[in-house]
Design a protein around this motif. Structure first.
Motif, PDB file in Angstrom:
ATOM      1  N   LEU A1689      12.196  -9.769 -10.946  1.00  0.00           N
ATOM      2  CA  LEU A1689      11.183 -10.442 -10.327  1.00  0.00           C
ATOM      3  C   LEU A1689      10.434  -9.790  -9.134  1.00  0.00           C
ATOM      4  O   LEU A1689       9.892 -10.285  -8.142  1.00  0.00           O
ATOM      5  N   GLU A1690      10.770  -8.429  -8.979  1.00  0.00           N
ATOM      6  CA  GLU A1690      10.164  -7.372  -8.266  1.00  0.00           C
ATOM      7  C   GLU A1690       8.450  -7.577  -8.057  1.00  0.00           C
ATOM      8  O   GLU A1690       7.950  -7.472  -7.104  1.00  0.00           O
ATOM      9  N   PRO A1691       7.955  -7.358  -9.271  1.00  0.00           N
ATOM     10  CA  PRO A1691       6.377  -7.537  -9.326  1.00  0.00           C
ATOM     11  C   PRO A1691       5.976  -8.877  -8.566  1.00  0.00           C
ATOM     12  O   PRO A1691       5.106  -8.869  -7.636  1.00  0.00           O
ATOM     13  N   LEU A1692       6.723  -9.768  -8.811  1.00  0.00           N
ATOM     14  CA  LEU A1692       6.307 -11.121  -8.190  1.00  0.00           C
ATOM     15  C   LEU A1692       6.547 -11.332  -6.545  1.00  0.00           C
ATOM     16  O   LEU A1692       5.624 -11.637  -5.904  1.00  0.00           O
ATOM     17  N   VAL A1693       7.776 -10.647  -6.347  1.00  0.00           N
ATOM     18  CA  VAL A1693       7.783 -10.430  -4.957  1.00  0.00           C
ATOM     19  C   VAL A1693       6.842  -9.544  -4.226  1.00  0.00           C
ATOM     20  O   VAL A1693       6.447  -9.982  -3.040  1.00  0.00           O
ATOM     21  N   GLN A1694       6.698  -8.645  -4.696  1.00  0.00           N
ATOM     22  CA  GLN A1694       5.812  -7.525  -4.136  1.00  0.00           C
ATOM     23  C   GLN A1694       4.184  -8.586  -4.030  1.00  0.00           C
ATOM     24  O   GLN A1694       3.266  -8.115  -3.315  1.00  0.00           O
ATOM     25  N   ALA A1695       3.885  -8.957  -5.131  1.00  0.00           N
ATOM     26  CA  ALA A1695       2.411  -9.868  -5.019  1.00  0.00           C
ATOM     27  C   ALA A1695       2.682 -10.958  -3.967  1.00  0.00           C
ATOM     28  O   ALA A1695       1.401 -10.962  -2.912  1.00  0.00           O
ATOM     29  N   ALA A1696       3.765 -11.559  -3.723  1.00  0.00           N
ATOM     30  CA  ALA A1696       3.673 -12.591  -2.464  1.00  0.00           C
ATOM     31  C   ALA A1696       3.771 -11.818  -1.309  1.00  0.00           C
ATOM     32  O   ALA A1696       3.085 -12.170  -0.445  1.00  0.00           O
ATOM     33  N   GLN A1697       4.128 -10.639  -1.267  1.00  0.00           N
ATOM     34  CA  GLN A1697       4.402  -9.854   0.054  1.00  0.00           C
ATOM     35  C   GLN A1697       2.841  -9.207   0.179  1.00  0.00           C
ATOM     36  O   GLN A1697       2.220  -9.300   1.419  1.00  0.00           O
ATOM     37  N   LEU A1698       2.093  -9.080  -0.760  1.00  0.00           N
ATOM     38  CA  LEU A1698       0.910  -8.678  -0.570  1.00  0.00           C
ATOM     39  C   LEU A1698       0.004  -9.666  -0.100  1.00  0.00           C
ATOM     40  O   LEU A1698      -1.095  -9.404   0.629  1.00  0.00           O
ATOM     41  N   LEU A1699       0.115 -10.906  -0.502  1.00  0.00           N
ATOM     42  CA  LEU A1699      -0.578 -12.124  -0.055  1.00  0.00           C
ATOM     43  C   LEU A1699      -0.442 -12.135   1.561  1.00  0.00           C
ATOM     44  O   LEU A1699      -1.214 -12.605   2.136  1.00  0.00           O
ATOM     45  N   GLN A1700       0.808 -11.827   2.335  1.00  0.00           N
ATOM     46  CA  GLN A1700       0.973 -11.972   3.478  1.00  0.00           C
ATOM     47  C   GLN A1700       0.947 -10.992   4.476  1.00  0.00           C
ATOM     48  O   GLN A1700       0.603 -11.282   5.697  1.00  0.00           O
ATOM     49  N   ILE A1701       0.672  -9.782   3.847  1.00  0.00           N
ATOM     50  CA  ILE A1701       0.481  -8.656   4.790  1.00  0.00           C
ATOM     51  C   ILE A1701      -0.687  -8.527   5.300  1.00  0.00           C
ATOM     52  O   ILE A1701      -1.667  -8.828   4.653  1.00  0.00           O
ATOM     53  N   LYS A1702      -0.784  -7.805   6.330  1.00  0.00           N
ATOM     54  CA  LYS A1702      -1.931  -7.366   6.998  1.00  0.00           C
ATOM     55  C   LYS A1702      -3.040  -6.512   6.300  1.00  0.00           C
ATOM     56  O   LYS A1702      -2.365  -5.531   5.693  1.00  0.00           O
ATOM     57  N   LYS A1703      -4.136  -6.795   5.962  1.00  0.00           N
ATOM     58  CA  LYS A1703      -4.856  -5.893   5.263  1.00  0.00           C
ATOM     59  C   LYS A1703      -6.394  -5.682   5.826  1.00  0.00           C
ATOM     60  O   LYS A1703      -7.479  -6.094   5.674  1.00  0.00           O
ATOM     61  N   LYS A1704      -6.127  -4.731   6.949  1.00  0.00           N
ATOM     62  CA  LYS A1704      -7.394  -4.333   7.757  1.00  0.00           C
ATOM     63  C   LYS A1704      -7.628  -2.693   7.775  1.00  0.00           C
ATOM     64  O   LYS A1704      -8.646  -1.992   7.328  1.00  0.00           O
ATOM     65  N   THR A1705      -6.614  -2.100   8.151  1.00  0.00           N
ATOM     66  CA  THR A1705      -6.575  -0.742   8.697  1.00  0.00           C
ATOM     67  C   THR A1705      -6.003   0.089   7.510  1.00  0.00           C
ATOM     68  O   THR A1705      -5.558  -0.268   6.611  1.00  0.00           O
ATOM     69  N   GLU A1706      -6.318   1.472   7.704  1.00  0.00           N
ATOM     70  CA  GLU A1706      -5.875   2.427   6.588  1.00  0.00           C
ATOM     71  C   GLU A1706      -4.436   2.333   6.496  1.00  0.00           C
ATOM     72  O   GLU A1706      -3.668   2.435   5.811  1.00  0.00           O
ATOM     73  N   ALA A1707      -3.709   2.146   7.761  1.00  0.00           N
ATOM     74  CA  ALA A1707      -2.170   2.245   7.895  1.00  0.00           C
ATOM     75  C   ALA A1707      -1.680   0.843   6.874  1.00  0.00           C
ATOM     76  O   ALA A1707      -0.993   0.976   6.318  1.00  0.00           O
ATOM     77  N   ASP A1708      -2.422  -0.146   7.068  1.00  0.00           N
ATOM     78  CA  ASP A1708      -2.061  -1.193   6.028  1.00  0.00           C
ATOM     79  C   ASP A1708      -2.355  -0.944   4.692  1.00  0.00           C
ATOM     80  O   ASP A1708      -1.356  -1.187   3.837  1.00  0.00           O
ATOM     81  N   ALA A1709      -3.082   0.146   4.292  1.00  0.00           N
ATOM     82  CA  ALA A1709      -3.396   0.436   3.069  1.00  0.00           C
ATOM     83  C   ALA A1709      -2.476   1.245   2.385  1.00  0.00           C
ATOM     84  O   ALA A1709      -1.663   0.949   1.298  1.00  0.00           O
TER      85      ALA A1709
END
Length: 1800
Positions: A1689-1709
């Motif tokens: 289930l790890e790919p699905l968990v990481q995809a869900a985290q990707l939807l919730q994480i901040k996505k703006k700065t290079e540190a976020d990347a």
């Protein structure tokens, strides 16, 4: 709704722009009715004023909220107009890189001019079976919708792909065909799908060309019908073409090319087979070099030629046919280079030696002179005469070009016909899907006849499209029970009537073509006269009399009349055609065969005007196109259409660049905006009640909430929107007019904004108070700590003051003492230095005086020697002078004597000889002198060197001698000083020495200890390092081996699954063949059961696999084609496997021999111990009077043991324990002894009748021992002497009966062997006959083939024959090896039995006793008769219900029953019975799985029982690795006669097959639950509302209780787990199944997430993580946390985290890159592109951030696949699990109806 509410401040609108078409602006001042100007501000900050027309009062179109921008469906936009459509497409195409967008029922496809990884097989699998509205727009979704509607509604479908050149129509149609052929398998030949797809490269080669707009532009229209049967499997296909652009064969504009096939031919001209065509480069031919664009970037024409030829071969074009059509194409190339010379204005000629025409005539096999003549002449026929008239140069060139175009068109039609014949299907077509790839609306600077026909076809298609859209809108309104109001839409019927009606453009054109002197000018005047004033869609240009204008639905187009008549008539010189008909080339005759029929039919027309008759009989191009177009429209109207509109984004072919002006033109021309207009005229926005409730729940109050959601929505909507005409309540949906959703969104945003303000107010108050309280508390704490700090500082100051005083006192004392010591030390040092100075001064004076004396002595000696040398030199000089003077006087005297004659004569006597001798002596002397001089010089040099060295040595010696004296003096002085110092330091030195020695001793001891410890530690470190290295190496090796084993297991299981699929397919085909044979021959019927039973009887130890292989070989023997490379690879693989098998077999034999040796030793020990136990048992049964004899015997046994082992046994020792352990087996041994006594007595009676002993007799005796031992008349407790007296006659009688039975058994055995030999010979004879017949067929076929094909066919046949013989020999060898191993084992067992029997006999001789017979127990076997196998398997396998067994009986009961029957066959040593039982079991289980493979309970039940039977085969095989888990009683039940290890592999493969079927069944059950439960259902209610849906969503509004929830999915998983546990499945196997279940859940959920833009939001990530936690809790509840399911289930968990994480700065990347390790780069980028804000407070992911992610992940090595492979099955392992159940304790229930089985 009032305009002032919509056009308020901060609202955004669209303004027209000449460059960007539309620009966005924001209202800076609200609009009020009556305003003449609207104040706006552009996005760049420029303020503008938009003037409002006072008459129309039209305001600029409003812009949709950002929330609705970028939607999958354009109809979901609140404001439906041109700028909204253009902006939505631009955002999706440029920002999100999405090329597909829905517009109602239309799929808009924008050409990206770049290769995208969205057409792979994983994407096809992901879209297969999905609803169109549930996934993102894609060409595969349209194809899937068409396929599903065809299967569901039983109605033919059509997919219409249109667009202008370069928009991607051909590629889209290709992907549609690829998808359809992939998701549907053919019902007939296996390569139908490949043939359908193979038509694409052929049609692209002969029908596509490079234009200024497209490098691969289709220059014809085509409609492909893909036929399906009742099972919706492909039968074949049929193609229809429309309006081939023949003019391209002879003319290309600048920057364009001819058809691809010509350039492919020229690029392949170097090949040997093309040498006869005399081709060269494409620049050498006139018809290929006009465009000056020979090469296309990125295209290899030679490689494309190989693909084209491969496609020709796949579609059944033989090599000769291919070379023939290539020859005609080459002839057309040479024909274009034919030069025509003008003789005069009306005549022309061709040179007799024209090389191009010569090659053309050679390739076409026509006479040169005839063709050259008719190229420059034409024949005119009148009623009475025929004239031959020369033509001008221009007419001759036009005739040449017309001939080339005509030949190419005929060849094109012939290729299409051949493809249709190949793809044609003989079976009845049930339905079809048509794919129309047709040109879109075209307008150029110069538009001719081709553009007119193309635009005419688009008018017809647009009319059909409008009617269909209108019809769907009407159906939707009626379905939802909305009051229907007529919607006005554009009807292009007047334009179509203008073109095709009577006295229309086409009719007038055909009429003008019939006129003898018709021309383009006269036709144009007729158009002006007839249509200019009558038709509104017809117009005349102002500055031209040879053109006309038609107002099409897309735009008005001006057509030039020049060339219309010629292209419409499509005339060709008939004499040229007649010359071609005289060709000796077969293909040329085939091409013009139809023309010959037309000519023959026309010759029978009226004799008055034959030319007019021919013209009347021949249809014009326009008429043919009109008829074919009407036929196409009839076909489309009879089907359900699906529309794909391809858009060309720019003319520069730049990737992902959108030209707004070009895009808007195409949107207008392809009907997209018309669809939007029709939708906007009614109620374009449609929401289900549940969606409306979830989205706008924030606008409701608590009192508005009712139990009925529909009524709640009605009440709220009536309050929010006052005008009821702006919405309608349907049956399942709410319909809104344009702009209403935007208004509701505005209200929702204001409500949320006010709520946010309230929350912010409370939050700020709470934060301020919290801050104040924290500051106050902090101040008090600071004060407390400050005061404490000050007090501590004061105390510290007092302590420091006291300490300073003490320190000062000590320091001052220390300074004074230090100063005194320094002064004393300085005085002592000064005294020491002064005394030393004085001593050195005195010493230096003495040395100086001594040196002066030495110098004087050496100088005086040198002066004396010098005086002596001078004197000696003077004396020598005087002596030399005196001697010289005497010599001179002697010389004068000799000279006087020499002058006299006599003296001269005396001297000359013998002078010559002497001179010569002297000369020789002189030479020798010279030689010796030279040698001596050299030696002398060397000696002098040596002496000089020695002299120099001696001088230096002498000088050194002198210096040392002088120094010695000084040193001696200094030494004496130092000795004196040293004595004084020694005396002073002697005491100190002694004490210091003692102390030093003691310290050194201690240090040495410590050093030695440390050294030893260091050595020990180094040694330990080295050993540990070595151990660590070895452990690491072992671990690494183990990991590699485990990885290799896993990969090998995965490959093996995948191959096994493929083999089983082929096996099932073969079985289906076999059944169909049997049914067809039964239907053809009703008098002869043969059931499958008899066939399978006969087959099972013929099988041997190789099992079911060999049976199936033999059946496959017998079926495929009729096939002539053999895949030689695959066959050779298989042979090499078989050799490798055979070598591995031999090596493994040799290892197994060695291990068996070692095991048998150990067994023999153990058996000897057991035999000895058994004898002792027998004696003990007998002695304990005797009277007390025999104790003494028993003790004597026991002492003798102990003595014998002492002799063997060397030590007497003690209580607790091994012999003593063996005696005690074997005591329980004495009773059984007694019974065996009694039976042997009885057998010996019966044998003594019949020994005269049996002269010899053979294996059959012994087997007969063994088989009938039970009968003798169970005779009821014998008293088992009787005495042996009584038996001798009274039972001898009965024993004799029984012996005779036994002998008769043995003889009868021998006769039956011989008869069976005879029958088997007869059957083998019959089979061999039948095979020989079949092989003979096959060879005769091959020989007959090969005689008809050419020499090369004959050799190849013979080679293939010989390879096939040798391969079959090799396989047969290998099978025989394997059987012989198995027989040899079996006999060896039997021989060794026999030897062991003989040895044991001898020892038992010896023990009997030692101590005879009376044996008491005990009751016999069960041996864990079930006895059955021959032929009962079918009944047994019918009751135990076929008719058994899993639920009853799981509830009432022990788990694995069928496996135990079958194994107990197998044990009886092994006990009886009946190989036929054992093999029949095993093979029938395999066939029965496979039959059950095949019939009830969709029932999870059945598949799980038989997987558990198959594994249990496999474990039983291993547990009772007798192998050491398995018997260690058994009890002693279970080890006694091990199989003894047969080695069933091959069947372990067979049943292991069967278990893997059932496991795969279990996973497949489980996936089919879970798949509809996963998407609904994991994605669509919201476990946490009220997090965020949903977004509006498009028209493609299902209209049903399900209530909440009927929806599939997460609990439904968990209940299904629990049901699976409970079922498997009840069936007794191994726990390890259950863990593997659960792991596969969770992988399927993860793969399906993630794939759907990657295909659904509406699911990629923050709230959905929260929902997914919560559901994953529920799954993990379920694992913990079932105690399955260690099965590896969480990791899946790890790919699905990481995809869900990707939807919730901040996505703006290079540190976020960087955080995302480190977090998403289980996701690929493509998946991460896809999720970021799909991320869609659900509320206004969220933001989209910028393209800069996505590019940063791609840059950070560019070095990651990973799979290029976007989707997870749902079909992937982890390799299964079947660990050995021994059964604790004792076979003899198993009871057979009466419910199974197995009364014919007897427990033994």
């Amino acid at each position: 709704m009032a305009a002032s509410e919509l056009y308020s401040k901060y609202s955004r609108v669209w303004l027209p722009d000449p460059v960007y078409v539309w620009k966005s602006a924001e209202i800076i001042k609200g609009y009020t009715p009556g305003d003449q100007v609207l104040s706006l501000q552009l996005e760049d900050g420029t303020d503008v004023e938009h003037k409002i027309d006072p008459l129309t009062n039209s305001l600029p179109p409003l812009r949709n909220p950002n929330l609705l921008v970028g939607e999958n469906d354009l109809t979901t936009l609140s404001y439906l107009h041109e700028p909204a459509v253009l902006h939505n497409l631009k955002v999706r195409f440029i920002d999100s890189k999405f090329i597909y967008t829905y517009c109602g029922i239309v799929l808009v496809a924008i050409n990206p001019y770049d290769s995208l990884p969205i057409y792979e097989v994983d994407i096809i699998n992901a879209y297969s079976g999905q609803n169109m509205g549930d996934v993102d727009p894609h060409i595969f979704a349209v194809a899937e919708e068409a396929y599903k509607q065809m299967a569901r509604e039983q109605r033919n479908q059509s997919i219409i792909v249109s667009g202008e050149s370069g928009a991607g129509k051909t590629v889209s149609a290709k992907y549609i065909m690829r998808y359809i052929t992939t998701v549907s398998s053919s019902s007939g030949e296996a390569n139908v799908e490949e043939r359908v797809l193979a038509s694409n490269p052929i049609m692209e080669a002969i029908g596509n060309a490079k234009t200024t707009r497209n490098d691969n532009s289709s220059r014809f229209g085509k409609y492909i019908e893909i036929g399906f049967d009742k099972k919706h499997q492909i039968l074949g296909a049929m193609m229809r073409t429309y309006l081939l652009e023949k003019s391209r064969v002879v003319f290309q504009a600048h920057g364009e090319r001819n058809y691809h096939i010509y350039y492919q031919l020229c690029a392949s001209s170097h090949l040997p087979e093309f040498k006869t065509f005399k081709l060269g480069c494409a620049e050498d031919f006139h018809c290929t070099n006009q465009g000056r664009s020979i090469i296309i970037d990125g295209v290899d024409d030679a490689k494309e030629m190989c693909d084209t030829r491969r496609a020709f071969s796949l579609l059944g074009f033989s090599e000769s046919d291919q070379m023939a059509l290539f020859q005609i194409l080459a002839a057309i190339l040479h024909l274009s280079n034919v030069e025509v010379k003008g003789q005069s204005a009306d005549s022309s000629n061709i040179r007799p030696d024209n090389s191009s025409l010569t090659v053309f005539c050679e390739l076409m096999a026509v006479p040169y002179m005839e063709m050259a003549h008719w190229l420059c002449h034409k024949k005119l026929k009148t009623t009475t005469e025929t004239y031959v008239k020369p033509v001008s140069k221009m007419d001759a060139i036009n005739g040449r070009d017309a001939l080339a175009k005509h030949i190419y068109a005929k060849l094109f039609s012939w290729i299409v016909d051949r493809i249709n014949k190949t793809l044609n299907f003989t079976a009845k077509q049930h339905s079809f899907i048509g794919v129309l790839d047709i040109y879109g609306f075209e307008t150029f600077d110069v538009n001719s006849f081709e553009q007119f026909c193309i635009n005419y076809a688009n008018e017809k298609l647009q009319q059909q499209f409008n009617l269909h859209v209108f019809k769907l809108e009407q159906e939707e309104y009626m379905k939802e029970q909305i009051p229907w109001t007529l919607i006005d839409f554009y009807d292009n019927e007047p334009c179509i009537n203008l073109i095709e009606a009577k006295m229309g453009v086409l009719d007038l054109l055909d009429e003008e073509c019939k006129m003898p002197k018709g021309s383009d000018d006269t036709w144009a005047q007729k158009l002006y006269t007839s249509l200019l004033k009558q038709k509104a869609h017809f117009d005349k240009p102002r500055l031209s009399n040879r053109a006309f204008i038609i107002h099409h639905f897309a735009d008005k187009v001006e057509y030039q009349c020049e060339g219309f008549l010629e292209k419409n008539k499509d005339t060709i010189n008939e004499e040229q055609i007649n010359v071609l008909k005289m060709s000796k080339f077969d293909l040329v005759l085939k091409l013009f065969h139809n023309d010959e029929k037309a000519t023959s039919s026309s010759s029978q027309s009226k004799m008055a005007r034959p030319g007019q008759a021919r013209r009347d009989n021949k249809k014009t191009v326009g008429c043919q196109f009109q008829q074919s177009l009407h036929l196409l429209m009839e076909t489309l109207n009879a089907t359900t259409p699906h529309y794909v509109r391809c858009i060309k984004p720019n003319d520069q072919k730049t990737p992902f660049t959108l030209d707004p002006m070009r895009t808007v033109q195409q949107l207008r021309s392809c009907g997209i905006l018309e669809t939007i207009r029709i939708s906007a005229a009614g109620f374009p926005s449609r929401w289900t009640y549940q969606e409306f409730f979830n989205r706008y729940r924030v606008l409701m109050k608590k009192k508005d909430l009712l139990s009925d959601i529909k009524q709640t929505c009605k009440n709220v909507l009536e309050k929010l929107v006052k005008d009821q005409d702006n919405y309608q309540f349907g049956k399942n949906k709410i319909f809104f007019r344009a702009g209403q959703v935007a208004y509701l969104e505005k209200l929702r945003s204001e409500k949320l904004r006010m709520a946010c303000i309230c929350i912010q107010k409370s939050m700020r108050c709470w934060l301020a108070r919290k801050k104040y309280l924290r500051m106050r508390k902090s101040a008090i704490t600071i004060q407390k700590h400050a005061r404490a700090y000050q007090a501590r500082r004061y105390v510290k100051f007092l302590r420091w003051t006291k300490a300073v005083v003490v320190i000062q006192r000590c320091v001052r004392m220390w300074a004074a003492r230090r100063r005194y010591r320094q002064q004393r030390s300085a005085a002592v040092n000064i005294q020491c230095c002064f005394r030393a100075y004085m001593a050195r001064k005195h010493y230096y004076k003495l040395v100086y005086e001594h040196k002066a004396v030495v110098i004087q002595r050496w100088v005086r000696g040198w002066l004396a020697r010098r005086h002596y040398q001078h004197s000696q030199a003077a004396i020598v000089l005087l002596q030399s002078y005196v001697r010289r003077m005497r010599a001179k006087k002697e010389l004068k005297k000799l000279k006087v004597e020499a002058r006299s004659v006599e003296h001269f004569k005396k001297l000359n006597v013998g002078m010559e000889n002497k001179i010569m001798q002297l000369q020789r002596k002189v030479d020798e002397q010279h030689k010796e002198n030279r040698e001596l001089s050299e030696k002398l010089s060397f000696v002098e040099k040596t002496q000089a060197a020695q002299r120099d060295s001696l001088d230096r040595a002498e000088q050194d010696a002198r210096a040392k001698a002088e120094r010695v004296s000084s040193l001696l003096e200094q030494l004496s002085f130092l000795h004196q000083e040293l004595d004084s110092v020694r005396r002073e330091k002697e005491e100190q030195a002694t004490a210091h020495r003692e102390h030093t020695q003691q310290v050194v001793a201690e240090l040495n001891a410590t050093n030695s200890l440390l050294t030893n410890e260091k050595d020990d530690l180094n040694r330990l470190v080295q050993e540990q390092a070595k151990q660590i290295t070895e452990i690491n190496a072992i671990l690494e090796n183990a990991k590699q081996q485990e990885k290799g084993l896993t990969e090998e297991r995965s490959r093996y299981q995948s191959l096994l699954s493929e083999y089983l699929q082929l096996e099932e397919r073969h079985g289906d085909l076999k059944e169909k063949m049997y049914h067809s044979i039964d239907s053809d021959k009703p008098g002869h019927n043969r059931t499958d059961s008899s066939s399978s039973s006969n087959t099972s009887e013929r099988t041997h130890s190789s099992g079911y696999a060999e049976e199936e292989d033999s059946s496959v070989q017998s079926k495929d023997a009729t096939q002539s084609a053999v895949d030689i490379p695959v066959l050779l690879k298989l042979q090499r693989r078989m050799k490798d496997l055979e070598q591995q098998k031999q090596s493994l077999q040799s290892q197994l034999d060695k291990r068996e021999e070692a095991q048998q040796e150990k067994t023999m030793e153990v058996e000897k020990q057991k035999t000895a111990s058994r004898a002792e136990l027998d004696l003990e048992a007998l002695k304990r049964q005797e009277l007390e009077s025999e104790n003494k004899r028993l003790k004597q015997d026991l002492s003798e046994i102990r003595k014998s043991l002492t002799d063997e082992s060397g030590l007497p046994p003690r209580p607790g020792s091994l012999p003593y324990n063996v005696l005690v352990e074997q005591f329980d087996s004495c009773n059984e041994e007694l019974e065996m002894r009694k039976e042997e006594v009885l057998l010996l007595r019966s044998h003594m009676v019949r020994q005269e009748a049996l002269k010899h002993k053979d294996s059959a007799l012994m087997e007969g005796l063994k088989l009938n021992l039970g009968e003798i031992s169970t005779v009821p008349d014998i008293d088992k407790s009787a005495d042996v002497h009584t038996l001798n007296e009274d039972g001898e006659l009965w024993l004799a009688y029984e012996g005779l009966k036994e002998t008769n039975r043995v003889l009868e058994y021998q006769l039956q055995e011989q008869g069976r062997l005879h029958r088997e030999k007869y059957e083998d010979l019959s089979d061999e004879l039948r095979r020989m006959r079949e092989e003979n017949k096959k060879q005769q067929q091959v020989l007959a076929q090969s005689l008809l083939l050419p020499e090369d094909a004959h050799i190849e066919a013979s080679l293939q046949h010989e390879i096939t024959r040798l391969t079959n013989n090799n396989l047969d020999l290998m099978e025989k060898q394997e059987k012989q090896d198995k027989t040899i191993r079996k006999l060896k084992k039997l021989l060794k067992l026999k030897e062991l039995e003989d040895a044991a029997q001898q020892q038992r006999m010896a023990s009997k001789v030692v101590s005879p006793a009376h044996i008491t017979r005990k009751e016999k127990g069960f041996q864990g076997m079930l006895e059955y008769k021959h032929g009962d196998e079918s009944v047994l398997l019918k009751r135990v396998v076929v008719e058994l219900k899993p639920r009853g067994v799981a509830v009432n009986l022990i788990p694995g009961l069928p496996a135990y029953i079958i194994f107990m029957c197998l044990r009886y066959a092994d006990y009886a040593d009946d190989e036929v019975r054992a093999s029949t039982l095993l093979n029938s079991t395999i066939i029965s289980i496979k039959g059950v799985i095949k019939r009830r493979g969709e029932d999870f309970e059945t598949v799980s039940f038989w997987l558990a029982n198959t594994c249990r039977f496999l474990h039983c085969l291993k547990q009772y095989s007798g192998e050491t690795i398995f018997t260690g888990h058994n009890t002693p009683r279970q080890n006694e039940h091990c199989l003894s006669s047969f080695d069933l290890s091959p069947y372990q592999q067979v049943f292991g493969d069967l278990a893997i097959q059932i496991y795969h079927q279990l996973i497949k069944c489980m996936e089919e059950i879970l798949q509809p639950l996963i998407v609904a439960g994991m994605l669509e259902y919201e476990t946490i209610h009220g997090v965020l509302g949903s977004k509006p849906t498009g028209l493609r969503k299902s209209s049903a509004s399900f209530p909440e209780e009927e929806a599939i929830t997460m609990e439904t999915l968990l209940q299904q998983l629990s049901l699976f787990h409970t079922t498997m546990s009840q069936h007794g499945m191994d726990p390890d196997l259950i863990k593997q199944v659960v792991r596969q279940q969770f992988y399927i859940i993860c793969a399906i959920t993630l794939n759907q997430l990657l295909l659904r833009k509406d699911m990629c939001c923050w709230s959905k990530g929260l929902q997914i993580r919560y559901k994953v936690w529920q799954l993990e809790e379920w694992l913990a509840e079932k105690e399955l946390s260690d099965c590896g399911a969480k990791e899946t289930l790890e790919p699905l968990v990481q995809a869900a985290q990707l939807l919730q994480i901040k996505k703006k700065t290079e540190a976020d990347a960087q955080a995302i890159c480190s977090m998403c390790s289980a996701l690929t780069t493509a998946q991460i980028v896809k999720v970021l592109n799909l991320y869609t804000p659900v509320i206004e407070f969220e933001e989209r992911v910028s393209q800069t951030f996505i590019r940063t992610i791609q840059a950070l992940l560019k070095d990651r090595v990973e799979s290029p696949m976007l989707m997870m492979d749902v079909k992937n099955i982890f390799p299964i392992t079947l660990p050995f699990t021994p059964s604790p159940v004792a076979l003899e304790t198993i009871q057979i229930p009466a419910s199974l109806k197995l009364g014919f089985l007897t427990r033994v």
